[in-house]
Design a protein around this motif. Structure first.
Motif, PDB file in Angstrom:
ATOM      1  N   LEU A  26      -5.977   7.260 105.821  1.00  0.00           N
ATOM      2  CA  LEU A  26      -6.165   8.233 106.896  1.00  0.00           C
ATOM      3  C   LEU A  26      -5.016   9.231 106.916  1.00  0.00           C
ATOM      4  CD1 LEU A  26      -7.276   5.745 109.701  1.00  0.00           C
ATOM      5  CD2 LEU A  26      -8.736   7.182 108.263  1.00  0.00           C
ATOM      6  N   PHE A  27      -3.810   8.737 106.703  1.00  0.00           N
ATOM      7  CA  PHE A  27      -2.647   9.633 106.653  1.00  0.00           C
ATOM      8  C   PHE A  27      -2.736  10.570 105.442  1.00  0.00           C
ATOM      9  CE2 PHE A  27       0.266   6.424 109.062  1.00  0.00           C
ATOM     10  CZ  PHE A  27      -0.395   6.719 110.230  1.00  0.00           C
ATOM     11  N   ARG A  28      -3.189  10.015 104.324  1.00  0.00           N
ATOM     12  CA  ARG A  28      -3.325  10.842 103.115  1.00  0.00           C
ATOM     13  C   ARG A  28      -4.364  11.949 103.331  1.00  0.00           C
ATOM     14  NH1 ARG A  28      -3.263   5.815  98.861  1.00  0.00           N
ATOM     15  NH2 ARG A  28      -1.015   5.821  98.412  1.00  0.00           N
ATOM     16  N   ARG A  29      -5.447  11.585 103.987  1.00  0.00           N
ATOM     17  CA  ARG A  29      -6.483  12.566 104.267  1.00  0.00           C
ATOM     18  C   ARG A  29      -5.971  13.651 105.208  1.00  0.00           C
ATOM     19  NH1 ARG A  29     -11.383  10.528 107.395  1.00  0.00           N
ATOM     20  NH2 ARG A  29     -11.785  12.482 108.458  1.00  0.00           N
ATOM     21  N   ALA A  30      -5.208  13.233 106.205  1.00  0.00           N
ATOM     22  CA  ALA A  30      -4.633  14.198 107.147  1.00  0.00           C
ATOM     23  C   ALA A  30      -3.721  15.179 106.425  1.00  0.00           C
ATOM     24  CB  ALA A  30      -3.868  13.469 108.240  1.00  0.00           C
ATOM     25  N   ALA A  31      -2.924  14.663 105.469  1.00  0.00           N
ATOM     26  CA  ALA A  31      -2.013  15.524 104.719  1.00  0.00           C
ATOM     27  C   ALA A  31      -2.783  16.487 103.823  1.00  0.00           C
ATOM     28  CB  ALA A  31      -1.066  14.669 103.884  1.00  0.00           C
ATOM     29  N   ALA A  32      -3.872  16.000 103.204  1.00  0.00           N
ATOM     30  CA  ALA A  32      -4.630  16.825 102.265  1.00  0.00           C
ATOM     31  C   ALA A  32      -5.476  17.880 102.969  1.00  0.00           C
ATOM     32  CB  ALA A  32      -5.525  15.936 101.403  1.00  0.00           C
ATOM     33  N   GLU A  33      -5.996  17.543 104.158  1.00  0.00           N
ATOM     34  CA  GLU A  33      -6.935  18.434 104.834  1.00  0.00           C
ATOM     35  C   GLU A  33      -6.323  19.149 106.038  1.00  0.00           C
ATOM     36  OE1 GLU A  33     -10.557  16.359 105.759  1.00  0.00           O
ATOM     37  OE2 GLU A  33     -10.527  15.222 103.867  1.00  0.00           O
ATOM     38  N   GLY A  34      -5.042  18.926 106.274  1.00  0.00           N
ATOM     39  CA  GLY A  34      -4.399  19.594 107.405  1.00  0.00           C
ATOM     40  C   GLY A  34      -4.901  19.108 108.753  1.00  0.00           C
ATOM     41  N   LEU A  35      -5.188  17.835 108.863  1.00  0.00           N
ATOM     42  CA  LEU A  35      -5.712  17.268 110.100  1.00  0.00           C
ATOM     43  C   LEU A  35      -4.582  16.797 111.012  1.00  0.00           C
ATOM     44  CD1 LEU A  35      -8.568  15.055 108.580  1.00  0.00           C
ATOM     45  CD2 LEU A  35      -8.724  17.403 109.445  1.00  0.00           C
ATOM     46  N   THR A  36      -4.904  16.639 112.289  1.00  0.00           N
ATOM     47  CA  THR A  36      -3.969  16.079 113.266  1.00  0.00           C
ATOM     48  C   THR A  36      -4.416  14.669 113.611  1.00  0.00           C
ATOM     49  OG1 THR A  36      -3.449  18.229 114.212  1.00  0.00           O
ATOM     50  CG2 THR A  36      -2.992  16.299 115.585  1.00  0.00           C
ATOM     51  N   VAL A  37      -3.491  13.727 113.519  1.00  0.00           N
ATOM     52  CA  VAL A  37      -3.777  12.329 113.841  1.00  0.00           C
ATOM     53  C   VAL A  37      -2.974  11.938 115.077  1.00  0.00           C
ATOM     54  CG1 VAL A  37      -3.636   9.934 113.069  1.00  0.00           C
ATOM     55  CG2 VAL A  37      -4.198  11.741 111.428  1.00  0.00           C
ATOM     56  N   ALA A  38      -3.652  11.376 116.077  1.00  0.00           N
ATOM     57  CA  ALA A  38      -2.970  10.787 117.235  1.00  0.00           C
ATOM     58  C   ALA A  38      -3.017   9.279 117.065  1.00  0.00           C
ATOM     59  CB  ALA A  38      -3.651  11.209 118.533  1.00  0.00           C
ATOM     60  N   ARG A  39      -1.873   8.702 116.767  1.00  0.00           N
ATOM     61  CA  ARG A  39      -1.781   7.251 116.533  1.00  0.00           C
ATOM     62  C   ARG A  39      -1.375   6.616 117.850  1.00  0.00           C
ATOM     63  NH1 ARG A  39      -2.204   2.505 115.458  1.00  0.00           N
ATOM     64  NH2 ARG A  39      -1.327   1.418 113.660  1.00  0.00           N
ATOM     65  N   ILE A  40      -2.310   5.964 118.533  1.00  0.00           N
ATOM     66  CA  ILE A  40      -2.055   5.445 119.882  1.00  0.00           C
ATOM     67  C   ILE A  40      -1.577   4.004 119.789  1.00  0.00           C
ATOM     68  CG2 ILE A  40      -3.056   5.014 122.154  1.00  0.00           C
ATOM     69  CD1 ILE A  40      -5.173   7.153 121.430  1.00  0.00           C
ATOM     70  N   HIS A  41      -0.351   3.787 120.234  1.00  0.00           N
ATOM     71  CA  HIS A  41       0.233   2.445 120.217  1.00  0.00           C
ATOM     72  C   HIS A  41       0.211   1.856 121.616  1.00  0.00           C
ATOM     73  CE1 HIS A  41       2.365   1.601 116.301  1.00  0.00           C
ATOM     74  NE2 HIS A  41       1.946   2.835 116.112  1.00  0.00           N
ATOM     75  N   SER A  42       0.013   0.545 121.697  1.00  0.00           N
ATOM     76  CA  SER A  42       0.221  -0.137 122.973  1.00  0.00           C
ATOM     77  C   SER A  42       1.701  -0.487 123.084  1.00  0.00           C
ATOM     78  CB  SER A  42      -0.631  -1.405 123.046  1.00  0.00           C
ATOM     79  OG  SER A  42      -0.299  -2.277 121.988  1.00  0.00           O
ATOM     80  N   GLY A  43       2.220  -0.451 124.303  1.00  0.00           N
ATOM     81  CA  GLY A  43       3.623  -0.792 124.495  1.00  0.00           C
ATOM     82  C   GLY A  43       4.554   0.331 124.076  1.00  0.00           C
ATOM     83  N   ASP A  44       5.824   0.008 124.012  1.00  0.00           N
ATOM     84  CA  ASP A  44       6.867   0.951 123.637  1.00  0.00           C
ATOM     85  C   ASP A  44       6.916   1.050 122.117  1.00  0.00           C
ATOM     86  OD1 ASP A  44       9.253   2.261 123.037  1.00  0.00           O
ATOM     87  OD2 ASP A  44      10.340   1.340 124.690  1.00  0.00           O
ATOM     88  N   PRO A  45       6.658   2.229 121.538  1.00  0.00           N
ATOM     89  CA  PRO A  45       6.626   2.322 120.076  1.00  0.00           C
ATOM     90  C   PRO A  45       7.966   2.023 119.410  1.00  0.00           C
ATOM     91  CG  PRO A  45       6.580   4.509 121.055  1.00  0.00           C
ATOM     92  CD  PRO A  45       6.400   3.526 122.176  1.00  0.00           C
ATOM     93  N   ALA A  46       9.049   2.073 120.177  1.00  0.00           N
ATOM     94  CA  ALA A  46      10.367   1.810 119.601  1.00  0.00           C
ATOM     95  C   ALA A  46      10.687   0.321 119.542  1.00  0.00           C
ATOM     96  CB  ALA A  46      11.452   2.538 120.412  1.00  0.00           C
ATOM     97  N   LEU A  47       9.856  -0.526 120.165  1.00  0.00           N
ATOM     98  CA  LEU A  47      10.141  -1.960 120.229  1.00  0.00           C
ATOM     99  C   LEU A  47       8.981  -2.759 119.650  1.00  0.00           C
ATOM    100  CD1 LEU A  47      11.543  -2.165 123.877  1.00  0.00           C
ATOM    101  CD2 LEU A  47      12.863  -2.119 121.757  1.00  0.00           C
ATOM    102  N   TRP A  48       9.205  -3.445 118.534  1.00  0.00           N
ATOM    103  CA  TRP A  48       8.223  -4.337 117.936  1.00  0.00           C
ATOM    104  C   TRP A  48       6.871  -3.646 117.753  1.00  0.00           C
ATOM    105  CZ3 TRP A  48      11.262  -6.155 122.127  1.00  0.00           C
ATOM    106  CH2 TRP A  48      12.318  -6.970 121.741  1.00  0.00           C
ATOM    107  N   GLY A  49       6.897  -2.365 117.403  1.00  0.00           N
ATOM    108  CA  GLY A  49       5.655  -1.631 117.244  1.00  0.00           C
ATOM    109  C   GLY A  49       5.288  -1.355 115.800  1.00  0.00           C
ATOM    110  N   ALA A  50       6.077  -1.854 114.844  1.00  0.00           N
ATOM    111  CA  ALA A  50       5.838  -1.588 113.415  1.00  0.00           C
ATOM    112  C   ALA A  50       5.697  -0.085 113.165  1.00  0.00           C
ATOM    113  CB  ALA A  50       4.601  -2.333 112.919  1.00  0.00           C
TER     114      ALA A  50
END
Length: 222
Positions: A26-50
């Motif tokens: 999905l990230f590769r496709r976004a880079a190739a096609e100029g797409l915007t991806v909203a990656r929605i994380h639960s919790g605080d993305p800075a803590l144990w969010g991979a």
């Protein structure tokens, strides 16, 4: 509820079903096609969010990334119970950690028992399934059984459950409510402290915007 804000033509992908290798195309496709991806994380993305491994992938693909943080659950729980986590002369530090022995190995010097020896405020994530071990480690590290604690399930969600207890009754509280995930523990004397005063609002304290009252300043210095 967040997904209700997606554009009608947006493609919605359930990332809970994907390993990082499934997200990468999905990230590769976004880079190739100029797409915007909203990656929605639960919790605080800075803590144990991979999150870091995803950021590294995006940067390797030349994708511009912006991280939009929310309110971390430990500060949300503090607001729910109406407590400050740093109280003058009681606790001036907050330790964020999780119980060792889970899916992700902990560095050898990051044990709950060792952190507990500081006696300050501690927020424990991802540990409710082994609440008995958490309680034992906190007691072994030096917290007294009557040290205040908060057990919070699904904090800020419609079905949140927030219960006050003590370190000595933490495991029993978790078992009583049958909790095992999405649960945060706050422990430490600051959760029950009262009667102390900060320097910040003392008339003898000065800063960029306020002068100190001379008599109060002399009292504060004493």
């Amino acid at each position: 509820d967040v997904l209700e804000h997606a554009r009608p033509d947006a493609e919605i992908v359930d990332s809970s079903q994907l390993p990082i290798e499934g997200v990468l195309p999905l990230f590769r496709r976004a880079a190739a096609e100029g797409l915007t991806v909203a990656r929605i994380h639960s919790g605080d993305p800075a803590l144990w969010g991979a999150m870091q491994e995803q950021l590294d992938l995006c940067r390797a693909l030349g994708l511009e990334v912006q991280v939009v943080p929310g309110v971390s659950s430990f500060t949300a729980v503090a607001a729910i119970v109406g407590r400050e986590l740093t109280i003058p002369e009681v606790a001036q530090s907050v330790i964020l950690t999780r119980l060792e022995g889970g899916k992700t190995p902990m560095p050898p010097r990051e044990r709950v028992r060792d952190f507990a020896r500081h006696g300050t405020t501690m927020a424990l994530f991802l540990s409710a399934a082994r609440s008995g071990q958490v309680q034992a480690e906190l007691l072994a590290g030096g917290y007294q059984p009557d040290t205040p604690a908060v057990v919070a399930y699904q904090a800020t969600w419609p079905d949140e459950l927030v219960v006050r207890c003590t370190v000595g009754t933490l495991a029993a509280t978790v078992k009583e409510h049958r909790l095992w995930k999405h649960t945060l523990f706050l422990v430490g004397p600051a959760l029950g402290a009262a009667g102390t005063r900060s320097h910040l609002y003392h008339p003898g304290h000065f800063h960029t915007f306020r002068r100190a009252e001379p008599a109060a300043r002399a009292e504060l210095r004493r």
